[in-house]
Design a protein around this motif. Structure first.
Motif, PDB file in Angstrom:
ATOM      1  N   VAL A 258     -18.192  67.511   8.566  1.00 53.11           N
ATOM      2  CA  VAL A 258     -17.963  66.056   8.542  1.00 53.11           C
ATOM      3  C   VAL A 258     -17.829  65.548   9.980  1.00 53.11           C
ATOM      4  CG1 VAL A 258     -16.833  66.079   6.302  1.00 53.11           C
ATOM      5  CG2 VAL A 258     -15.455  66.363   8.375  1.00 53.11           C
ATOM      6  N   LYS A 259     -18.006  64.233  10.133  1.00 50.34           N
ATOM      7  CA  LYS A 259     -17.890  63.663  11.484  1.00 50.34           C
ATOM      8  C   LYS A 259     -16.429  63.475  11.864  1.00 50.34           C
ATOM      9  CE  LYS A 259     -22.342  61.325  11.633  1.00 50.34           C
ATOM     10  NZ  LYS A 259     -22.757  61.091  10.218  1.00 50.34           N
ATOM     11  N   ARG A 260     -15.625  63.109  10.888  1.00 45.72           N
ATOM     12  CA  ARG A 260     -14.205  62.944  11.188  1.00 45.72           C
ATOM     13  C   ARG A 260     -13.358  63.019   9.922  1.00 45.72           C
ATOM     14  NH1 ARG A 260     -13.495  56.606  12.769  1.00 45.72           N
ATOM     15  NH2 ARG A 260     -14.696  55.770  11.040  1.00 45.72           N
ATOM     16  N   ILE A 261     -12.061  63.133  10.155  1.00 50.36           N
ATOM     17  CA  ILE A 261     -11.117  63.216   9.045  1.00 50.36           C
ATOM     18  C   ILE A 261     -10.395  61.869   8.937  1.00 50.36           C
ATOM     19  CG2 ILE A 261      -9.024  64.353   8.200  1.00 50.36           C
ATOM     20  CD1 ILE A 261      -9.808  66.789   9.966  1.00 50.36           C
ATOM     21  N   VAL A 262     -10.269  61.369   7.720  1.00 57.14           N
ATOM     22  CA  VAL A 262      -9.410  60.208   7.494  1.00 57.14           C
ATOM     23  C   VAL A 262      -8.223  60.711   6.693  1.00 57.14           C
ATOM     24  CG1 VAL A 262      -9.156  57.993   6.290  1.00 57.14           C
ATOM     25  CG2 VAL A 262     -11.267  58.509   7.529  1.00 57.14           C
ATOM     26  N   MET A 263      -7.035  60.377   7.105  1.00 59.65           N
ATOM     27  CA  MET A 263      -5.883  60.838   6.334  1.00 59.65           C
ATOM     28  C   MET A 263      -5.202  59.694   5.621  1.00 59.65           C
ATOM     29  SD  MET A 263      -2.878  61.697   9.018  1.00 59.65           S
ATOM     30  CE  MET A 263      -3.536  63.301   9.326  1.00 59.65           C
ATOM     31  N   GLY A 264      -4.573  60.037   4.500  1.00 61.87           N
ATOM     32  CA  GLY A 264      -3.872  59.028   3.703  1.00 61.87           C
ATOM     33  C   GLY A 264      -2.697  58.438   4.468  1.00 61.87           C
TER      34      GLY A 264
ATOM     35  N   HIS B 186      -5.928  57.639  10.952  1.00 58.46           N
ATOM     36  CA  HIS B 186      -4.959  57.327   9.913  1.00 58.46           C
ATOM     37  C   HIS B 186      -5.513  56.230   9.011  1.00 58.46           C
ATOM     38  CE1 HIS B 186      -1.195  55.692   8.183  1.00 58.46           C
ATOM     39  NE2 HIS B 186      -0.811  56.947   8.252  1.00 58.46           N
ATOM     40  N   ALA B 187      -5.027  56.175   7.783  1.00 59.99           N
ATOM     41  CA  ALA B 187      -5.494  55.177   6.815  1.00 59.99           C
ATOM     42  C   ALA B 187      -5.438  53.755   7.390  1.00 59.99           C
ATOM     43  CB  ALA B 187      -4.663  55.262   5.541  1.00 59.99           C
TER      44      ALA B 187
ATOM     45  N   TRP C  82      -6.843  71.084   2.270  1.00 59.70           N
ATOM     46  CA  TRP C  82      -6.871  69.666   1.897  1.00 59.70           C
ATOM     47  C   TRP C  82      -5.580  68.953   2.282  1.00 59.70           C
ATOM     48  CZ3 TRP C  82      -2.825  68.542  -1.317  1.00 59.70           C
ATOM     49  CH2 TRP C  82      -2.301  69.587  -2.112  1.00 59.70           C
ATOM     50  N   ASP C  83      -4.494  69.748   2.431  1.00 60.29           N
ATOM     51  CA  ASP C  83      -3.183  69.142   2.699  1.00 60.29           C
ATOM     52  C   ASP C  83      -2.971  69.013   4.201  1.00 60.29           C
ATOM     53  OD1 ASP C  83      -0.580  68.382   2.887  1.00 60.29           O
ATOM     54  OD2 ASP C  83       0.269  70.051   1.766  1.00 60.29           O
ATOM     55  N   ASN C  84      -2.774  67.788   4.681  1.00 56.86           N
ATOM     56  CA  ASN C  84      -2.569  67.606   6.122  1.00 56.86           C
ATOM     57  C   ASN C  84      -1.095  67.591   6.505  1.00 56.86           C
ATOM     58  OD1 ASN C  84      -1.745  65.012   5.309  1.00 56.86           O
ATOM     59  ND2 ASN C  84      -3.814  64.187   5.579  1.00 56.86           N
ATOM     60  N   SER C  85      -0.212  67.756   5.529  1.00 59.66           N
ATOM     61  CA  SER C  85       1.215  67.624   5.845  1.00 59.66           C
ATOM     62  C   SER C  85       1.736  68.873   6.544  1.00 59.66           C
ATOM     63  CB  SER C  85       2.017  67.379   4.572  1.00 59.66           C
ATOM     64  OG  SER C  85       2.100  68.560   3.813  1.00 59.66           O
ATOM     65  N   ASP C  86       2.968  68.800   7.019  1.00 57.75           N
ATOM     66  CA  ASP C  86       3.440  69.874   7.877  1.00 57.75           C
ATOM     67  C   ASP C  86       4.962  69.861   8.023  1.00 57.75           C
ATOM     68  OD1 ASP C  86       3.861  71.774   9.768  1.00 57.75           O
ATOM     69  OD2 ASP C  86       2.635  70.853  11.320  1.00 57.75           O
ATOM     70  N   MET C  87       5.641  70.432   7.035  1.00 54.90           N
ATOM     71  CA  MET C  87       7.095  70.525   7.156  1.00 54.90           C
ATOM     72  C   MET C  87       7.498  71.722   8.016  1.00 54.90           C
ATOM     73  SD  MET C  87       8.811  68.121   6.224  1.00 54.90           S
ATOM     74  CE  MET C  87       7.821  66.652   6.058  1.00 54.90           C
ATOM     75  N   ALA C  88       6.548  72.635   8.249  1.00 58.23           N
ATOM     76  CA  ALA C  88       6.847  73.770   9.128  1.00 58.23           C
ATOM     77  C   ALA C  88       7.155  73.258  10.531  1.00 58.23           C
ATOM     78  CB  ALA C  88       5.667  74.722   9.144  1.00 58.23           C
ATOM     79  N   MET C  89       6.474  72.189  10.929  1.00 56.20           N
ATOM     80  CA  MET C  89       6.699  71.572  12.243  1.00 56.20           C
ATOM     81  C   MET C  89       8.155  71.127  12.370  1.00 56.20           C
ATOM     82  SD  MET C  89       4.912  68.050  13.633  1.00 56.20           S
ATOM     83  CE  MET C  89       5.317  67.010  12.212  1.00 56.20           C
ATOM     84  N   TYR C  90       8.669  70.512  11.305  1.00 57.96           N
ATOM     85  CA  TYR C  90      10.052  70.002  11.355  1.00 57.96           C
ATOM     86  C   TYR C  90      11.084  71.102  11.146  1.00 57.96           C
ATOM     87  CZ  TYR C  90       8.456  65.132  11.415  1.00 57.96           C
ATOM     88  OH  TYR C  90       7.897  63.927  11.755  1.00 57.96           O
ATOM     89  N   LEU C  91      10.678  72.158  10.444  1.00 58.63           N
ATOM     90  CA  LEU C  91      11.588  73.291  10.260  1.00 58.63           C
ATOM     91  C   LEU C  91      11.783  74.038  11.575  1.00 58.63           C
ATOM     92  CD1 LEU C  91      13.122  75.207   8.251  1.00 58.63           C
ATOM     93  CD2 LEU C  91      10.981  76.487   8.087  1.00 58.63           C
ATOM     94  N   GLY C  92      10.717  74.057  12.384  1.00 53.55           N
ATOM     95  CA  GLY C  92      10.759  74.837  13.618  1.00 53.55           C
ATOM     96  C   GLY C  92       9.944  76.104  13.491  1.00 53.55           C
ATOM     97  N   ASP C  93       9.185  76.226  12.380  1.00 48.85           N
ATOM     98  CA  ASP C  93       8.322  77.390  12.193  1.00 48.85           C
ATOM     99  C   ASP C  93       6.938  77.052  12.752  1.00 48.85           C
ATOM    100  OD1 ASP C  93       6.870  79.556  11.432  1.00 48.85           O
ATOM    101  OD2 ASP C  93       7.609  79.618   9.368  1.00 48.85           O
ATOM    102  N   TYR C  94       6.825  77.144  14.060  1.00 52.02           N
ATOM    103  CA  TYR C  94       5.593  76.709  14.714  1.00 52.02           C
ATOM    104  C   TYR C  94       4.416  77.633  14.394  1.00 52.02           C
ATOM    105  CZ  TYR C  94       8.829  73.711  17.292  1.00 52.02           C
ATOM    106  OH  TYR C  94       9.787  72.795  17.621  1.00 52.02           O
ATOM    107  N   GLU C  95       4.713  78.878  14.030  1.00 58.47           N
ATOM    108  CA  GLU C  95       3.631  79.801  13.689  1.00 58.47           C
ATOM    109  C   GLU C  95       2.919  79.312  12.418  1.00 58.47           C
ATOM    110  OE1 GLU C  95       6.694  80.670  14.604  1.00 58.47           O
ATOM    111  OE2 GLU C  95       6.294  81.719  16.480  1.00 58.47           O
TER     112      GLU C  95
END
Lengths: 219, 434
Positions: free
Chosen positions: B261-267, B295-296, B230-243
């Motif tokens: 679903v047909k598509r995702i809408v994010m907050g 995006h919202a 359910w969580d679309n966020s991604d601090m691993a991307m900014y940390l550098g943990d691409y795995e």
């Protein structure tokens, strides 16, 4: 002195131009060939439309906000790059030299104009030297390599200018002019002077990303 | 001055304790040779050290043009040093580089628009983060956030039952206002999967309430997952943990696929959009997103265009618009954002510069996630934003991004700007026909 001059405009020129041309081809070829290995995104998102749209904006003086915010730099930079290409290609002395050896010829610019354009190159270079020495954000990222690049470009224009006016020892100045120009050509592929070609690739790539993926301008 | 802040961060201090020069050299050279190629070489060969990127950076402008904060200055102190020394640098050097890469650059990419060669400086600093991460030297808070991602697949250690509980709590609350409102969970075949970031159930729960009301009024066939993903966020991307980034994005997309679903809408989150649209999808080998994600801002714009969302009254107080980097410079949503804001607000005052040239909030790029030790780094590092906000003379700022809210809140407070922050959803919820 005559012997040295003879070498420089004979075998020396062959060596210099060969290294310059082959070196540039190899350098650019290496970058292009390496792209699919680790940077496939560059190819995946490459867009001629957006890439060249960006390139064109950045080739027009004051065509970007960055240039508008730095008017003096923009003026100097465009004047420099224009003159630094025009003078060696179209100055009478060079065209005559090529005609003597290869019997091919093209347009020339009047000597007086060539003289003025050379002076512009030298003044622009002085501006670049000054920035490196006194503008703090430039000074901070300047190393000896930057002064080396400036020296490589300054020398042939300075010696050529002095030789043309017959100041100091004409023959010596002429030899130094040809020698420094050949050093410049040989150094070109192996230094950041290659930005003249590689910079086009990076520009077109970021233009593709900004236009095609990010849907915004990058100028 | 800056270095004192580093000493407060356990992640950095403990991180360099287990380093020696051999280990550093091995990891630096391995990362550069295996993970970078033509692009890095081209950037190094092309940068003429002209300094024109300097004025693009809010850190540089906010520190009275201190060259250490210019984009190229930051590259010089980090990546150039690593490349020139072929990785032969000290643990202390790595600590300084981590401080610069994680906390003094928001990866906002504004500088790329000011570089004559379009050098992607954010990419270069991301590579520095990647190296620091692989060396185990990262600010503690962002590393912990990434641990949370890895363990729970959400950013804030929200447990599976707490997630469902939070949604049902908001549904209950909203049913006081609209008795037949539902927050549909696990509804297979819905048109839309609505995904949010960890902080929404954790401490901005009213946003889920408001989104539910908007969905209900607009008669959207929507659902939220009751499972991780359910969580679309991604601090691993900014940390550098691409795995870990790859795992997160895969689960997010797979959850949508599972619910057909047909598509995702994010907050209203900026970095999450960057993660699904620009970075995470590429890591997974998808040129485009495997399921469309909007995006919202795009979603509200669509609802407005289709007449499913109607304006009941206009928001009267003058407002200004803050353009979040990741959805404006990253996706070009600035005009849609303006159309929605103008539809709901009486008086809109633009801040300058704006749209894709807007200054970053200084919280993005994971900087706010580096936690309290670096709060002043980003507040002092964005004096220019305070001046920009103040010059509008208005008291309400609309920022459709969570990180921007966090960053701007601190700036508004520290510089005594007396401004209020709103999400687009706040304004719509307040002014829409219900």
């Amino acid at each position: 002195m005559d012997k040295i001059y003879g070498f420089l405009i004979g075998p020396g020129a062959w060596i210099a131009f060969s290294v310059f041309i082959l070196g540039c081809i190899c350098k650019i070829g290496a970058i292009i060939l390496a792209t699919p290995k680790k940077d496939r995104v560059v190819l995946a998102y490459f867009s001629p439309k957006y890439g060249f749209r960006s390139l064109i904006h950045w080739l027009i003086p004051f065509g970007t906000i960055s240039m508008q915010e730095n008017p003096l730099f923009t003026l100097v930079s465009f004047a420099f790059h224009f003159c630094v290409l025009i003078v060696p290609l179209f100055i009478t002395g060079h065209v005559v030299l090529v005609e003597t050896f290869w019997s091919v010829s093209w347009w020339t610019i009047p000597d007086k104009l060539g003289d003025i354009l050379t002076l512009i190159v030298l003044l622009c270079l002085a501006f670049f030297w000054g920035r490196r020495l006194w503008v703090k954000e430039v000074k901070f990222v300047t190393s000896w390599t930057d002064f080396l690049l400036l020296s490589l470009v300054t020398a042939p224009f300075l010696f050529g200018f002095i030789a043309y006016h017959g100041w100091i020892d004409y023959k010596l100045m002429l030899v130094l002019h040809v020698l420094s120009a050949e050093i410049l050509l040989i150094a070109f592929p192996f230094t950041r002077l290659i930005h003249m070609f590689v910079g086009l690739l990076t520009r077109v790539y970021i233009g593709s990303e900004f236009g095609g993926v990010r849907h915004v301008k990058d100028w | 001055m800056g270095n004192n802040k580093v000493l407060e961060d356990e992640g950095l201090i403990q991180g360099i304790k287990q380093l020696d020069t051999n280990k550093i050299q091995k990891i630096v050279n391995e990362t550069i040779s295996k993970e970078t190629g033509a692009r890095l070489q081209a950037y190094i060969q092309t940068c003429m050290h002209c300094g024109l990127c300097s004025k693009a950076c809010h850190y540089y402008l906010s520190h009275d043009n201190d060259p250490r904060y210019s984009p190229v200055g930051k590259v010089k102190q980090t990546l150039w040093k690593l490349v020139q020394a072929k990785g032969s640098v000290s643990p202390r050097d790595i600590l300084d580089m981590a401080k610069i890469a994680y906390t003094e650059c928001n990866l906002c990419k504004r500088c790329s628009m000011y570089c004559p060669f379009g050098i992607d400086i954010a990419y270069l600093l991301s590579m520095v983060r990647r190296i620091c991460f692989k060396l185990g030297v990262a600010p503690m808070y962002i590393q912990d956030t990434s641990h949370s991602h890895a363990a729970t697949m959400n950013q804030m250690w929200v447990k599976d039952d707490e997630w469902i509980d939070s949604l049902q709590w908001q549904e209950d609350e909203a049913r006081d206002e609209i008795p037949d409102l539902r927050i549909p969970l696990e509804k297979e075949g819905a048109d839309i999967l609505y995904s949010v970031i960890g902080p929404e159930p954790k401490f901005r729960t009213q946003l889920i309430y408001q989104a539910a009301v908007i969905m209900h009024v607009a008669k959207v066939n929507w659902t939220m997952p009751a499972t991780p993903g359910w969580d679309n966020s991604d601090m691993a991307m900014y940390l550098g943990d691409y795995e870990v980034m790859g795992r997160l994005k895969r689960l997010h997309f797979e959850t949508a696929r599972r619910l057909r679903v047909k598509r995702i809408v994010m907050g209203e989150c900026g970095h999450a959009y960057r993660s699904v649209y620009d970075v995470g999808n590429r890591w997974l080998g998808w040129k485009n997103m495997p399921i469309p994600v909007i995006h919202a801002v795009q979603f509200y714009w669509e609802l407005l265009q289709e007449g499913r969302l109607k304006v009941a009254k206009k928001f009267e107080a003058p407002v200004t618009i803050h353009d979040p980097c990741n959805i404006v410079r990253g996706m070009g949503l600035h005009e849609m954002l303006r159309e929605v804001v103008h539809a709901f607000c009486e008086n809109v005052v633009e801040m300058h510069p704006n749209r894709e040239h807007n200054y970053c909030c200084c919280a993005g790029g994971g900087v706010i996630n580096c936690g309290p030790p670096f709060k002043m780094t980003r507040v002092e590092g964005n004096k220019i934003k305070a001046e920009q906000l103040k010059a509008t003379g208005v008291k309400v700022v609309i920022a459709p991004c969570h990180n921007c809210h966090g960053g701007l809140e601190d700036i508004i407070h520290y510089y005594n700007l007396g401004m209020k922050l709103k999400f687009l959803g706040d304004i719509i919820y307040e002014c829409m026909e219900k």
